[in-house]
Motif scaffolding. Sequence first.
Motif, PDB file in Angstrom:
ATOM      1  N   SER A 117      36.784  37.583  36.164  1.00  0.00           N
ATOM      2  CA  SER A 117      38.202  37.927  36.261  1.00  0.00           C
ATOM      3  C   SER A 117      38.424  39.422  36.407  1.00  0.00           C
ATOM      4  O   SER A 117      37.677  40.235  35.844  1.00  0.00           O
ATOM      5  CB  SER A 117      38.897  37.436  34.989  1.00  0.00           C
ATOM      6  OG  SER A 117      40.122  38.080  34.803  1.00  0.00           O
ATOM      7  N   MET A 118      39.488  39.761  37.134  1.00  0.00           N
ATOM      8  CA  MET A 118      39.879  41.168  37.264  1.00  0.00           C
ATOM      9  C   MET A 118      40.240  41.789  35.923  1.00  0.00           C
ATOM     10  O   MET A 118      40.271  43.014  35.799  1.00  0.00           O
ATOM     11  CB  MET A 118      41.060  41.332  38.238  1.00  0.00           C
ATOM     12  CG  MET A 118      42.289  40.510  37.954  1.00  0.00           C
ATOM     13  SD  MET A 118      43.410  41.171  36.688  1.00  0.00           S
ATOM     14  CE  MET A 118      44.274  42.417  37.592  1.00  0.00           C
ATOM     15  N   SER A 119      40.510  40.946  34.929  1.00  0.00           N
ATOM     16  CA  SER A 119      40.931  41.483  33.627  1.00  0.00           C
ATOM     17  C   SER A 119      39.842  42.370  33.019  1.00  0.00           C
ATOM     18  O   SER A 119      40.141  43.212  32.182  1.00  0.00           O
ATOM     19  CB  SER A 119      41.287  40.348  32.667  1.00  0.00           C
ATOM     20  OG  SER A 119      40.153  39.556  32.427  1.00  0.00           O
ATOM     21  N   ILE A 120      38.599  42.198  33.463  1.00  0.00           N
ATOM     22  CA  ILE A 120      37.530  42.999  32.835  1.00  0.00           C
ATOM     23  C   ILE A 120      37.588  44.479  33.241  1.00  0.00           C
ATOM     24  O   ILE A 120      36.962  45.310  32.615  1.00  0.00           O
ATOM     25  CB  ILE A 120      36.117  42.430  33.077  1.00  0.00           C
ATOM     26  CG1 ILE A 120      35.640  42.682  34.491  1.00  0.00           C
ATOM     27  CG2 ILE A 120      36.030  40.960  32.752  1.00  0.00           C
ATOM     28  CD1 ILE A 120      34.163  42.371  34.638  1.00  0.00           C
ATOM     29  N   TYR A 121      38.357  44.799  34.301  1.00  0.00           N
ATOM     30  CA  TYR A 121      38.456  46.211  34.698  1.00  0.00           C
ATOM     31  C   TYR A 121      39.323  47.013  33.738  1.00  0.00           C
ATOM     32  O   TYR A 121      39.182  48.228  33.648  1.00  0.00           O
ATOM     33  CB  TYR A 121      39.060  46.341  36.109  1.00  0.00           C
ATOM     34  CG  TYR A 121      38.122  45.885  37.204  1.00  0.00           C
ATOM     35  CD1 TYR A 121      36.889  46.516  37.387  1.00  0.00           C
ATOM     36  CD2 TYR A 121      38.458  44.839  38.048  1.00  0.00           C
ATOM     37  CE1 TYR A 121      36.018  46.098  38.384  1.00  0.00           C
ATOM     38  CE2 TYR A 121      37.600  44.421  39.054  1.00  0.00           C
ATOM     39  CZ  TYR A 121      36.378  45.049  39.217  1.00  0.00           C
ATOM     40  OH  TYR A 121      35.522  44.641  40.196  1.00  0.00           O
ATOM     41  N   GLY A 122      40.261  46.347  33.049  1.00  0.00           N
ATOM     42  CA  GLY A 122      41.305  47.123  32.372  1.00  0.00           C
ATOM     43  C   GLY A 122      42.172  47.727  33.466  1.00  0.00           C
ATOM     44  O   GLY A 122      42.523  47.044  34.442  1.00  0.00           O
ATOM     45  N   GLU A 123      42.493  49.013  33.348  1.00  0.00           N
ATOM     46  CA  GLU A 123      43.238  49.653  34.428  1.00  0.00           C
ATOM     47  C   GLU A 123      42.391  49.700  35.713  1.00  0.00           C
ATOM     48  O   GLU A 123      41.167  49.758  35.653  1.00  0.00           O
ATOM     49  CB  GLU A 123      43.611  51.101  34.040  1.00  0.00           C
ATOM     50  CG  GLU A 123      44.760  51.208  33.070  1.00  0.00           C
ATOM     51  CD  GLU A 123      46.114  50.800  33.693  1.00  0.00           C
ATOM     52  OE1 GLU A 123      46.202  50.639  34.918  1.00  0.00           O
ATOM     53  OE2 GLU A 123      47.070  50.629  32.915  1.00  0.00           O
ATOM     54  N   GLY A 124      43.082  49.685  36.855  1.00  0.00           N
ATOM     55  CA  GLY A 124      42.374  49.803  38.134  1.00  0.00           C
ATOM     56  C   GLY A 124      42.036  51.261  38.433  1.00  0.00           C
ATOM     57  O   GLY A 124      42.088  52.113  37.558  1.00  0.00           O
ATOM     58  N   ARG A 125      41.681  51.508  39.690  1.00  0.00           N
ATOM     59  CA  ARG A 125      41.339  52.877  40.120  1.00  0.00           C
ATOM     60  C   ARG A 125      42.595  53.629  40.523  1.00  0.00           C
ATOM     61  O   ARG A 125      43.542  53.037  41.037  1.00  0.00           O
ATOM     62  CB  ARG A 125      40.430  52.799  41.349  1.00  0.00           C
ATOM     63  CG  ARG A 125      39.002  52.683  40.982  1.00  0.00           C
ATOM     64  CD  ARG A 125      38.127  53.651  41.782  1.00  0.00           C
ATOM     65  NE  ARG A 125      36.898  53.874  41.028  1.00  0.00           N
ATOM     66  CZ  ARG A 125      35.751  53.228  41.275  1.00  0.00           C
ATOM     67  NH1 ARG A 125      35.662  52.385  42.263  1.00  0.00           N
ATOM     68  NH2 ARG A 125      34.690  53.469  40.534  1.00  0.00           N
ATOM     69  N   TYR A 126      42.559  54.927  40.352  1.00  0.00           N
ATOM     70  CA  TYR A 126      43.719  55.770  40.677  1.00  0.00           C
ATOM     71  C   TYR A 126      43.268  57.091  41.303  1.00  0.00           C
ATOM     72  O   TYR A 126      42.110  57.490  41.179  1.00  0.00           O
ATOM     73  CB  TYR A 126      44.491  56.135  39.406  1.00  0.00           C
ATOM     74  CG  TYR A 126      45.185  54.982  38.734  1.00  0.00           C
ATOM     75  CD1 TYR A 126      46.531  54.744  38.951  1.00  0.00           C
ATOM     76  CD2 TYR A 126      44.496  54.140  37.866  1.00  0.00           C
ATOM     77  CE1 TYR A 126      47.181  53.685  38.328  1.00  0.00           C
ATOM     78  CE2 TYR A 126      45.126  53.081  37.235  1.00  0.00           C
ATOM     79  CZ  TYR A 126      46.474  52.859  37.471  1.00  0.00           C
ATOM     80  OH  TYR A 126      47.103  51.814  36.860  1.00  0.00           O
ATOM     81  N   ALA A 127      44.250  57.774  41.938  1.00  0.00           N
ATOM     82  CA  ALA A 127      44.059  59.184  42.295  1.00  0.00           C
ATOM     83  C   ALA A 127      45.363  59.895  41.956  1.00  0.00           C
ATOM     84  O   ALA A 127      46.448  59.287  41.997  1.00  0.00           O
ATOM     85  CB  ALA A 127      43.749  59.327  43.771  1.00  0.00           C
ATOM     86  N   CYS A 128      45.269  61.181  41.637  1.00  0.00           N
ATOM     87  CA  CYS A 128      46.471  61.925  41.260  1.00  0.00           C
ATOM     88  C   CYS A 128      47.314  62.220  42.496  1.00  0.00           C
ATOM     89  O   CYS A 128      46.790  62.670  43.531  1.00  0.00           O
ATOM     90  CB  CYS A 128      46.078  63.230  40.569  1.00  0.00           C
ATOM     91  SG  CYS A 128      47.518  64.219  40.142  1.00  0.00           S
TER      92      CYS A 128
END
Length: 373
Positions: free
Chosen positions: A124-135
């Motif tokens: 499940s995607m839930s294992i990532y916690g937050e996804g990836r980001y850039a500022c």
Amino acid sequence: MSKQILITGGAGFVGSHLADGLLAAGHSVRVLDDLTPQVHPAGRPDYLSPDVELVRGDVRDPNLLKEVLTGTDAVYHFAATVGVGQSMYEISRYMSVNTQGTAELLQAILDSKTQLEKLVVASSMSIYGEGRYACSDCGKAASPPVRSLAQLKSGQWDLHCAACGGVLKPLATAEDKPSEINSMYALSKRDQEELCLIYGRTYGLPVTALRFFNIYGTRQALSNPYTGVAAVFASRMMNGNAPMVFEDGEQMRDFVSVHDIVRANMLAMERPESNGEVINIGCGKPITIRRVGELLAEALGKDVRPVITNKFRAGDIRHCYADISKARRLLGYEPQVNHEEGFQELAEWLSGQQAEDKADTMLKELSTYGLTA
Ligand SMILES: NC(=O)c1ccc[n+]([C@@H]2O[C@H](COP(=O)([O-])OP(=O)(O)OC[C@H]3O[C@@H](n4cnc5c(N)ncnc54)[C@H](O)[C@@H]3O)[C@@H](O)[C@H]2O)c1
């Protein structure tokens, strides 16, 4: 070539669709499912093909596992209790069914010396916690931790750059993003994934862990308010209530049709390139939760707008949607159902269903444990 396939949890939403796909491809399908009352209040679901051999029982029962593994060529392990919020107060049940259930399955495969060609486990995607980001200001990449309770209580939904304080913008999340476990459910899904992969490496069994994102489609358990936001929204609208959206509704997710999930699962069995791998399965296009509510209302012909509650649930993430390039590369997977078509199909199916709106019950339970405000 026709195979004998076992699907644990195969009477559920995803497993039953997979069973149809496998039967149509000429395989024989056996399902081990205990018909959990929260998911199946009426017992064996009508939608389950009569060609499926249903063995009713618990995935933690070693004798039953031995029986259903006899003659099995490949296993899809889908049996699980499913619900992030509920997992925070039914801790023992979630860890027992999901983690211990997977351990029992692997023990039974080992002890019975079943010569499997393939094991696919539903992660499940839930294992990532937050996804990836850039500022959005300085451009720095970020994998921020989940938001603190204090931040959520202050109504500051967005994440900020640790370097310059700018708002973080979401990017597609690939499999190499470290997992950040934030719920008992996510922990149990990571356990399932890792148990199967370790077993595969140790005993030479080809294993693929598919990390599903938010799946929607016909047969979603309308009786279960703890999972499936599309079904929860639809149940409310069919009972004359507006869907309630947490935070400001701008959270981004990846809603993928169950038909695309079935295709990915069938490809995983056929493609040796996927052996030993974890692979995201989503639609690859982000959508906000508010937009999901709007599209569903349109598809159901309801003149209601989602209610933005500005409330939160402890542990909810802000954004996460899938980078599906690995699935494209290793499986030759390409999503085929767009949101408009997919939600239309869901709405048509829903019009023939009785949906009890249990969202308030779910909220009351969460609030009893201090998990929403
Ligand atoms: N639906 C989603 O959006 C989604 C997203 C990510 C991962 N997943 C995973 O995909 C799999 C299938 O999910 P689903 O949406 O079809 O859920 P579902 O609840 O419809 O199906 C799960 C099935 O497992 C059965 N089950 C539960 N406990 C069992 C036990 N102890 N023994 C035997 N059977 C048992 C249930 O009766 C049910 O039929 C699960 O592993 C879930 O964690 C689902």
